[in-house]
Design a protein around this motif. Structure first.
Motif, PDB file in Angstrom:
ATOM      1  N   SER A 182       0.846  -1.205   0.000  1.00 18.93           N
ATOM      2  CA  SER A 182       0.000   0.000   0.000  1.00 18.93           C
ATOM      3  C   SER A 182       0.876   1.247   0.000  1.00 18.93           C
ATOM      4  N   VAL A 183       0.254   2.384  -0.332  1.00 23.25           N
ATOM      5  CA  VAL A 183       0.832   3.696  -0.031  1.00 23.25           C
ATOM      6  C   VAL A 183      -0.164   4.350   0.916  1.00 23.25           C
ATOM      7  N   LEU A 184       0.372   4.862   2.022  1.00 25.03           N
ATOM      8  CA  LEU A 184      -0.473   5.241   3.159  1.00 25.03           C
ATOM      9  C   LEU A 184      -0.283   6.704   3.536  1.00 25.03           C
ATOM     10  N   THR A 185      -1.371   7.314   3.991  1.00 28.34           N
ATOM     11  CA  THR A 185      -1.249   8.574   4.718  1.00 28.34           C
ATOM     12  C   THR A 185      -2.108   8.480   5.971  1.00 28.34           C
TER      13      THR A 185
ATOM     14  N   ARG B  94       5.278   3.103   1.232  1.00 28.11           N
ATOM     15  CA  ARG B  94       5.623   4.491   1.600  1.00 28.11           C
ATOM     16  C   ARG B  94       4.497   5.068   2.461  1.00 28.11           C
ATOM     17  N   ILE B  95       4.892   5.946   3.403  1.00 23.21           N
ATOM     18  CA  ILE B  95       3.903   6.664   4.214  1.00 23.21           C
ATOM     19  C   ILE B  95       4.129   8.161   4.012  1.00 23.21           C
ATOM     20  N   HIS B  96       3.073   8.873   3.660  1.00 20.95           N
ATOM     21  CA  HIS B  96       3.146  10.331   3.491  1.00 20.95           C
ATOM     22  C   HIS B  96       2.503  11.002   4.708  1.00 20.95           C
ATOM     23  N   VAL B  97       3.268  11.826   5.406  1.00 18.16           N
ATOM     24  CA  VAL B  97       2.732  12.628   6.518  1.00 18.16           C
ATOM     25  C   VAL B  97       3.433  13.983   6.520  1.00 18.16           C
ATOM     26  N   GLY B  98       2.909  14.906   7.321  1.00 21.73           N
ATOM     27  CA  GLY B  98       3.602  16.181   7.538  1.00 21.73           C
ATOM     28  C   GLY B  98       4.656  16.001   8.629  1.00 21.73           C
TER      29      GLY B  98
ATOM     30  N   ALA C   3       4.071   9.841  21.914  1.00 20.06           N
ATOM     31  CA  ALA C   3       5.501   9.518  22.039  1.00 20.06           C
ATOM     32  C   ALA C   3       6.163   9.231  20.695  1.00 20.06           C
ATOM     33  N   GLY C   4       5.367   8.855  19.669  1.00 22.14           N
ATOM     34  CA  GLY C   4       5.957   8.555  18.361  1.00 22.14           C
ATOM     35  C   GLY C   4       5.979   9.791  17.470  1.00 22.14           C
ATOM     36  N   CYS C   5       7.046   9.913  16.657  1.00 22.02           N
ATOM     37  CA  CYS C   5       7.153  11.050  15.735  1.00 22.02           C
ATOM     38  C   CYS C   5       7.614  10.518  14.375  1.00 22.02           C
ATOM     39  N   VAL C   6       7.899  11.404  13.455  1.00 26.55           N
ATOM     40  CA  VAL C   6       8.258  10.939  12.108  1.00 26.55           C
ATOM     41  C   VAL C   6       9.564  10.121  12.122  1.00 26.55           C
TER      42      VAL C   6
ATOM     43  N   ASP D  77       9.276   3.492   5.018  1.00 29.30           N
ATOM     44  CA  ASP D  77       9.796   4.535   4.147  1.00 29.30           C
ATOM     45  C   ASP D  77       8.835   5.731   4.240  1.00 29.30           C
ATOM     46  N   VAL D  78       9.322   6.850   4.743  1.00 24.88           N
ATOM     47  CA  VAL D  78       8.449   7.997   5.027  1.00 24.88           C
ATOM     48  C   VAL D  78       8.807   9.174   4.119  1.00 24.88           C
ATOM     49  N   THR D  79       7.780   9.813   3.541  1.00 20.70           N
ATOM     50  CA  THR D  79       7.986  11.057   2.797  1.00 20.70           C
ATOM     51  C   THR D  79       7.250  12.167   3.530  1.00 20.70           C
TER      52      THR D  79
END
Ligand SMILES: Cc1cc2nc3c(=O)[nH]c(=O)nc-3n(C[C@H](O)[C@H](O)[C@H](O)COP(=O)(O)O)c2cc1C
Ligand SMILES: Nc1ncnc2c1ncn2[C@@H]1O[C@H](COP(=O)(O)OP(=O)(O)OP(=O)(O)O)[C@@H](O)[C@H]1O
Length: 209
Positions: A23-26, A120-124, A134-137, A145-147
């Motif tokens: 998947s590609v996730l946001t 891939r995960i897309h977030v700000g 407690a979790g961050c990018v 794999d984060v964009t």
């Protein structure tokens, strides 16, 4: 439940109902599905289509800030689902945000995400998750794999956010709030409301039938 505003059906599932080979996730609260959210979701949908894998929007009901009493909800869940579905993702994961969900550790949430095998995960850059946020990018990027999506700004140069839209509405500046939220198709929102009522009964529903 499925929503179809684009000719491409969007399946709405609970977080314990989904497993995918790729998947590609946001991910996000996406309250109001404003222009910044729309850009982020559209990037994920476009990348998934190009890669030939499923696009997934993982969201929460109610928005965590609303659950914790830190904000007034901008849009009912029916409107949120309708606005997201119009952007064409294959799946919306709607996680019920409650006391036990909020207490889940960042690693437990990452284990949930692993079930849909995100390529891939897309977030700000400000995305946080897990108990006590407690979790961050960086935590996310340890497993996936984060964009990071660039922030979408309004004409005045400020970052568009649900918080800003709430503020504008509270000041009675409705037209400016709507401008930051972006277009709303009344018919689509009405369908979303009806379909969400059906969801309460746990029935499969296809608007084309
Ligand atoms: C499993 C999980 C647990 C969370 N627990 C908390 C929490 O204890 N306190 C809090 O303020 N937010 C909590 N959140 C909400 C996140 O901080 C954040 O609002 C959410 O991941 C959506 O991201 P967004 O705010 O960037 O849209 C949690 C989120 C997840 C996924
Ligand atoms: N203007 C924007 N441009 C690009 N991405 C955005 C923008 N605003 C939010 N995002 C991203 O969308 C996802 C969901 O964000 P969230 O729902 O917290 O929106 P928000 O507008 O920041 O909300 P709030 O103001 O209530 O904190 C996050 O990954 C966030 O970084």
């Amino acid at each position: 439940m499925s929503l179809d505003f684009t000719g491409m059906k969007t399946q709405v599932l609970r977080d314990d109902q989904i497993a995918l080979p790729a998947s590609v996730l946001t991910i996000g609260a996406f309250d109001g599905v404003h222009r910044g959210h729309q850009a982020l979701i559209s990037r994920a949908v476009a990348e998934a289509r190009a890669a030939g894998v499923a696009s997934v929007v993982w969201t929460f009901d109610p928005p965590p800030k609303v659950f914790f009493g830190r904000a007034k909800q901008l849009s009912p869940v029916s409107e949120k689902l309708a606005r997201i579905a119009r952007l064409g993702p294959d799946y919306i994961v709607l996680a019920s945000f409650c006391k036990s969900y909020a207490a889940r550790s960042p690693q437990a949430f990452l284990d949930d995400l692993a079930r849909i095998n995100p390529a891939r995960i897309h977030v700000g850059a400000d995305f946080r998750f897990g108990a006590k946020q407690a979790g961050c990018v960086t935590t996310l990027a340890e497993r996936f794999d984060v964009t990071l999506a660039p922030a979408v700004l309004c004409e005045g140069g400020e970052v568009i956010s649900s918080t800003r839209i709430r503020g504008l509405r509270a000041e009675g500046r409705a037209r400016e709030a709507v401008a930051l939220q972006g277009s709303t198709d009344a018919a689509a929102l009405m369908s979303g409301a009806l379909l969400t009522q059906d969801m309460r009964f746990g029935e499969e529903f296809d608007v084309r039938n």
